[in-house]
Write an enzyme that holds these catalytic residues in place. Structure first.
Site, PDB file in Angstrom:
ATOM      1  N   GLU A  83       1.314  -8.687   9.518  1.00  0.00           N
ATOM      2  CA  GLU A  83       1.672  -7.567  10.381  1.00  0.00           C
ATOM      3  C   GLU A  83       1.164  -7.880  11.773  1.00  0.00           C
ATOM      4  OE1 GLU A  83      -0.445  -4.459  11.434  1.00  0.00           O
ATOM      5  OE2 GLU A  83      -2.156  -4.609  10.065  1.00  0.00           O
ATOM      6  N   ASP A  93       6.028   4.010   5.061  1.00  0.00           N
ATOM      7  CA  ASP A  93       6.827   2.956   5.704  1.00  0.00           C
ATOM      8  C   ASP A  93       6.719   1.633   4.925  1.00  0.00           C
ATOM      9  OD1 ASP A  93       4.164   2.823   6.529  1.00  0.00           O
ATOM     10  OD2 ASP A  93       4.655   1.753   8.378  1.00  0.00           O
ATOM     11  N   LYS A 115      -9.333 -43.925 -15.039  1.00  0.00           N
ATOM     12  CA  LYS A 115     -10.731 -44.373 -14.997  1.00  0.00           C
ATOM     13  C   LYS A 115     -10.806 -45.833 -14.562  1.00  0.00           C
ATOM     14  CE  LYS A 115     -13.275 -41.086 -17.686  1.00  0.00           C
ATOM     15  NZ  LYS A 115     -13.741 -40.662 -19.002  1.00  0.00           N
ATOM     16  N   HIS A 153       0.841  -1.200   0.000  1.00  0.00           N
ATOM     17  CA  HIS A 153       0.000   0.000   0.000  1.00  0.00           C
ATOM     18  C   HIS A 153       0.873   1.246   0.000  1.00  0.00           C
ATOM     19  CE1 HIS A 153       0.672  -0.769   4.299  1.00  0.00           C
ATOM     20  NE2 HIS A 153       0.395   0.497   4.521  1.00  0.00           N
TER      21      HIS A 153
END
EC number: 3.1.27.-
Lengths: 608, 591
Positions: free
Chosen positions: B203, B72, B453, B68
């Site tokens: 975080e 920081d 199968k 983002h």
């Protein structure tokens, strides 16, 4: 793999794909051209319209009979490619026992809910068949799960679907439906022109086994750029002569491009004082929504948002009062209304919406012009109930979807093994039967479908993904058989959960139980289902004999036979026939001996 | 042994300069590239020499991901890409890409123009850096190269904040960046699917806090602001231009409207006005309510909040001012603070020294400022609390958890909680410390449908209680792995099968004729082998499945019969069982 074709309309497709135990509906368009069979819905009762002869309700329920081919309650998911192709959604989600999920992009849903449809906008009129209520529309929309371009969506662990940008409209998508070894591309309503949406993602369509192609341009002979030019010049001509311009259109889509063109054009043409009116119950929403989907726009428009500025210039047209929008002709509009002017309003079929009012109002004067830009309806049929008309009629259909030249280029580029398309695309249009260039040209020839057909798609699945657990992988012993090719025999336990297959190491042999209970003979009977590997290779006699000697066998005699050799172990009364592709050990009932000999033979053979 | 390695270069047992190196299946990814607010020297940026001592950044890193726009998390990016030198791709969401360069420029201005730092990155470097950015959509699978893919999830921390999944084959890591598990007034809550990564890097800002309800904090905030303006005081709210500012604006705006207040609210100019504009254009990233109502009313078009002019600060009477930056360390917020601090009627928030109770501050130029105003600290920052973190871990179901972006002590607490309550390993490396997690990725191969199968059909039989063994041959050609039946493998390679057959002579004491011996063998086997197909053929021989038994009389001893038991290698178990069974002799003949 089968394709059930529920719609014969090439630009409003509805197909169902059965692929690896999933049932996937590709779009659910609703053919609305039948609205042309109805009389316009005027604002006030018009004696002229209601007295028109011959305008009866033909097959008013022509749509909505899709169920004869397939039980729609078995559909697992519906993939929507653009906001024009979802009009039958409430019918399918609310009336068929459908319990699955619908996938569409956010702009498709937000704009799709704005689009008018006679089904919800004209429900109160008794002569129009009422298909669903607003509640049903909302309930249908609530079943949609929003997805983004290049998002991989797992269906039951068996199939992965991914929407790709198709370049045609805000949030419009093509879809990839694939498993690890098969890939179907569904191309619907795509454009290679640079208009407002994000460009078409072509690269991701590569390596398809089957490409289903729908939604090509409806006006293959018209060049959209040329049409926009004609639109502007006819508009200018009319307004300069004091006439009004009526543009019957949808409230979203091409209108954004037209407004952008006018934004650049009106000042240079000296028309900046001519008011532009956009009248629709959703005009405001449409204009607002267009500005917030920056992530779905072409690069140019995206970078404007970074400034930050609205991506579309109609924001500026509104700010400078050049463009005004109203929910309807009632209220503010009647006070603000100045002529000459340009009015954008719907519905493009001229059968309902405020456009009906303007046709009645302006139709009598030759100063006025109606300019058709939407390609979905025949403009002559649309105009028919209004005849005789004095106003000028200009036909500038703007259809930015792929034309046949672009399709050929696209197919050459992405190289699908097979192309499937509506039959209309495999022959020239009926009105231009000499135009061999107005059809799909590809090798092998496209497989065509018509409404209510079931196509068996021409490819056979041969492989499936399976995961080998690391412990098992570590225990495998690869052996190079030919340069670059290694083999390893695998004996493992198969686990299948949620259509995902996993191979685990075989369980360790159980320790002999030391119970007091007397064992019964039958407890020891081996499970004949334990498969032993096949063997391959041949046994060189001399080396074999040497090996036997090394392992303590003596008195070995070798005799030649027609096909090979016989090795005699006289002491052990044992005979070993060795031929090119077989070995036969004949001995006494001495298990120890037999196993020793077996292991020596196996040293020379490869296991498979 | 394959492994995942994680080394924080920043945010390891610390908040600030987030920067985490992840190596997964031979790919190296850098997660965030932030600056540290607490330092003005070298320590403000992550220590990239950890990588550069061994070569160029571009050679080492496959990509960089920015979660983002907070500095920081992205503040070191131009330094990293333009000054240290990185030319590979940098991924972030569209809103982050739009807002990040503005904050970087702001940061640069304060550092260079106000503090006079030399050797800082330039405006041009920010532009060049942003050219390396590739924007990603939510949930889009971005193919960084043929093997490495990344996918963004909504994080709800600020506009455009995302969590990222990094995936190679069947191994994956999720990095949360900063996130918020409860929707607030302008953003929605973080969400992730049950993607079961090998490792979740989360975080842990509020590792030990279970935060009281947001409503209470909001009420408290409004009450204090209201009381101050009621008694004619001025309220200074230092904020960062983007993020919480918009949330508080919405809060005050609705409060002002409800209470019909006329006291002016100002927003410091420039950046913040622009910021509101970004929110308007990126409406799809906000919460459900704002998205639903934006056509009628765009929540970011404020009626009561006006642009601030420096002269307004001296106006008499009450007012509320949002001013940047949030830490009150420079810029407009500091200027206003100096003006208002002397009056006890006023109220302000934040500022480290002031918060710690210091009432006399030494400003530049040795001037001492006495703080008489009321100071309140109110945390509105949108991080998940302990409960939220546990909730996210539960959602994603990782094999292990790694904590970053928090204080060591608090991490320790959360680590224990996670290990005890969720029974997942939890790590908390310091900066420069590497955590290595062994992984055991399974290997995808293609199995021929025929073989699969056949096996699955067998597996469906009711008596298949015992685990059944699937047998096949894995053909490895280049990197193409296929598992096929043995027959198909032989056929594909053009090899012939080599048949290995055994014939054992079993001696039986039986004076009767060969045919009768055969019949006795038949009835004996039939009674023992109930589940097998035992047949007595017209030519006198007996078969058990495909094992053949024939009786013969050796000429020398009429009292003994020789039974020839013959089988192929594939039937070895059964053949061997039969010979040992017959060795025990036949049961007494029925008289």
């Amino acid at each position: 793999m089968k394709l059930y074709c529920l719609s014969g309309h090439p630009t409003l497709p509805c197909n169902v794909l059965k692929f690896k135990s999933t049932t996937i509906m590709l779009d659910c368009g609703l053919d609305m051209t039948s609205t042309l069979n109805f009389l316009p819905l005027p604002l006030v009762q018009s004696p002229r319209l209601s007295n028109l002869p011959g305008w009866s309700l033909k097959d008013g329920n022509a749509f909505l009979d899709k169920t004869e081919l397939i039980d729609l309650s078995t559909v697992d998911v519906i993939l929507i490619s653009n906001y024009h192709c979802m009009m039958a959604l409430p019918y399918i989600t609310e009336h068929t026992g459908f319990t699955g999920t619908v996938y569409a992009t956010e702009p498709t849903v937000q704009i799709g809910r704005l689009l008018p449809s006679p089904l919800k906008d004209a429900v109160e009129v008794s002569t129009w068949r009422r298909c669903y209520t607003m509640q049903e529309v909302n309930s249908a929309l609530s079943k949609i799960q929003l997805v983004g371009y290049s998002q991989k969506i797992e269906l039951f662990g068996a199939v992965q679907v991914t929407p790709l940008s198709s370049g045609y409209a805000l949030g419009s998508s093509n879809w990839i439906i694939q498993s690890h070894y098969e890939k179907v591309s569904y191309v619907s309503g795509s454009s290679l022109l640079t208009t407002h949406p994000q460009p078409m993602d072509q690269a991701s369509l590569k390596n398809s086994d089957v490409l289903v192609l729908t939604g090509l341009t409806q006006i293959p002979t018209a060049n959209p750029d040329g049409m926009v030019g004609e639109f502007c010049s006819n508009l200018a001509l009319t307004v300069r002569n004091g006439g009004n311009v009526l543009v019957p259109c949808y409230p979203s889509g091409v209108i954004y491009d037209l407004l952008e063109c006018l934004y650049q054009y009106i000042d240079s043409a000296g028309l900046s004082s001519v008011p532009l009116y956009f009248i629709s119950p959703v005009a405001n929403s449409s204009l607002e929504f267009s500005q917030i989907f920056a992530e779905w726009l072409c690069h140019n428009k995206q970078s404007k948002v970074y400034l930050p500025e609205p991506p579309f210039p109609h924001a500026e047209l509104i700010q400078t009062n050049k463009l005004k929008h109203y929910p309807s002709i009632h209220g503010d509009f009647s006070n603000d209304f100045r002529q000459p002017c340009v009015v954008f309003t719907g519905h493009p079929s001229l059968r309902f919406g405020d456009v009906v009012h303007f046709m009645e109002l302006w139709g009598k004067s030759s100063l006025n012009t109606v300019i058709f830009t939407e390609p979905d309806f025949s403009y002559l049929e649309a105009l028919a109930p209004y005849q005789p008309l004095a106003m000028k009629c200009i036909y500038c259909p703007i259809d930015t979807r792929l034309n046949f030249i672009q399709v050929s280029k696209l197919l050459k580029e992405v190289q699908p093994l097979h192309v499937v398309c509506p039959e209309q695309y495999t022959q020239p249009p009926p009105a231009q039967s000499h135009r061999m260039d107005l059809m799909i040209d590809c090798q092998p020839p496209a497989m065509s479908y018509r409404r209510a057909e079931v196509l068996a798609l021409p490819f056979k699945r041969r492989y499936e993904k399976i995961e080998i657990m690391p412990e098992l992988a570590d225990s495998l012993v690869p052996m190079e058989i030919k340069p670059g090719i290694s083999l390893a025999t695998v004996s493992a336990v198969l686990h299948t959960k949620d259509n995902k297959h996993l191979l685990q190491p075989p369980p360790r042999p159980a320790q002999p139980t030391s119970g007091k209970k007397r064992k019964r003979v039958s407890d020891d009977v081996p499970d004949c289902k334990v498969l032993k590997p096949l063997l391959s290779g041949s046994i060189p006699v001399e080396q074999f004999v040497q090996t036997l000697e090394k392992h303590g066998f003596s008195d070995i005699k070798v005799e030649d036979t027609a096909k090979g050799h016989i090795v005699l172990l006289q002491e052990a009364e044992t005979l070993i026939q060795i031929e090119e592709d077989s070995t036969h050990i004949i001995c006494d009932n001495d298990e120890m001996l037999r196993v020793r000999l077996r292991d020596l033979v196996l040293k020379f053979l490869q296991k498979f | 042994m394959p492994e995942i390695r994680v080394t924080p270069l920043g945010a390891g047992q610390d908040v600030g300069r987030s920067c985490i190196l992840v190596s997964i299946a031979g790919k190296n990814v850098m997660l965030d590239c932030g600056m540290h607010m607490g330092f003005n020297d070298d320590r403000r940026f992550p220590d990239f020499s950890y990588i550069t001592q061994n070569g160029r950044l571009t050679d080492f890193l496959d990509c960089v991901i920015i979660s983002h726009f907070h500095l920081d998390h992205c503040g070191a990016l131009p330094y990293f890409s333009e000054m240290v030198g990185y030319d590979g791709p940098i991924y972030m969401t569209h809103p982050t890409q739009a807002i990040c360069p503005i904050l970087l420029e702001d940061y640069r201005k304060i550092a260079v123009d106000k503090k006079g730092e030399a050797n800082f990155f330039t405006s041009q470097m920010i532009k060049d850096c942003m050219k390396k950015v590739v924007a990603v959509h939510l949930h889009q699978t971005v193919q960084v190269d043929d093997e490495l893919e990344i996918k963004a999830y909504y994080a709800g921390h600020v506009l455009g904040a995302a969590m990222f999944q990094i995936k190679v084959g069947s191994e994956s890591v999720v990095y949360t960046g900063d996130y918020n598990m409860t929707p607030d007034r302008h953003l929605g809550a973080a969400w992730i699917d049950k993607c079961r990564p090998n490792l979740l890097i989360t975080e842990s800002t509020y590792a030990t806090t279970i935060r009281d309800s947001k409503r209470c904090r909001e009420r408290d905030f409004l009450k204090k602001v209201h009381e101050t303006v009621e008694r004619g005081g001025k309220v200074l709210i230092p904020v960062f231009a983007l993020g919480r500012a918009q949330e508080l604006c919405i809060l005050l705006e609705t409060f002002w409207e409800r209470m019909n207040l006329k006291v002016p609210i100002y927003f410091s100019t420039g950046l913040t006005e622009k910021a509101n504009h970004y929110y308007k254009l990126f409406i799809p990233w906000t919460n459900q309510k704002i998205r639903k109502t934006f056509v009628q009313r765009n929540m970011f078009e404020f009626k009561h909040i006006k642009a601030f002019d420096r002269a307004f600060a001296d106006n008499p009477g009450p007012m509320v001012v949002f001013a940047t930056p949030g830490m009150l360390h420079a810029g407009q917020s500091l200027q206003i603070f100096r003006k208002w601090a002397g009056n006890e009627k006023n109220m302000g928030t934040v500022g480290h020294k002031i918060l710690s109770g210091q009432r006399k501050l030494e400003m530049e130029g040795r001037q001492v400022l006495e703080v008489k105003m009321q100071v309140e600290y109110m945390s509105f920052s949108a991080h998940a609390d302990a409960k939220g973190i546990m909730q996210l871990v539960g959602q994603a179901e990782p094999e292990s958890v790694l904590l970053v972006h928090g204080e060591a002590k608090k991490m320790e607490f959360l680590k224990q909680k996670i290990e005890q309550e969720l029974r997942v390993n939890c790590y908390m490396p310091a900066n420069g410390e590497t955590v290595t997690l062994p992984t055991s990725p399974s290997i995808p191969v293609g199995i021929s449908l025929g073989l699969l199968k056949r096996e699955m059909a067998q597996g469906l039989l009711p008596e298949a209680k015992k685990p059944r063994l699937l047998h096949g041959t894995l053909i490895m050609k280049d990197s193409n792995f296929r598992l096929v039946s043995s027959e198909q493998a032989l056929k594909e390679l053009g090899l012939a099968e080599h048949q290995l057959r055994f014939t054992c002579r079993v001696h039986l004491h039986d004076t009767r004729k060969e045919q009768e011996t055969a019949l006795r063998v038949y009835s004996h086997l039939k009674s023992v082998l109930k589940d097998h197909c035992v047949q007595h053929l017209p030519d006198g021989s007996v078969t058990v499945e495909s094992v053949l038994l024939q009786a013969a009389a050796p000429s020398e001893d009429p009292g003994t019969k020789v039974l020839l038991v013959s089988w192929t290698y594939q039937d070895e178990e059964l053949g061997s069982f039969l010979t040992s069974l017959l060795k025990k002799g036949l049961p007494q003949a029925p008289s």
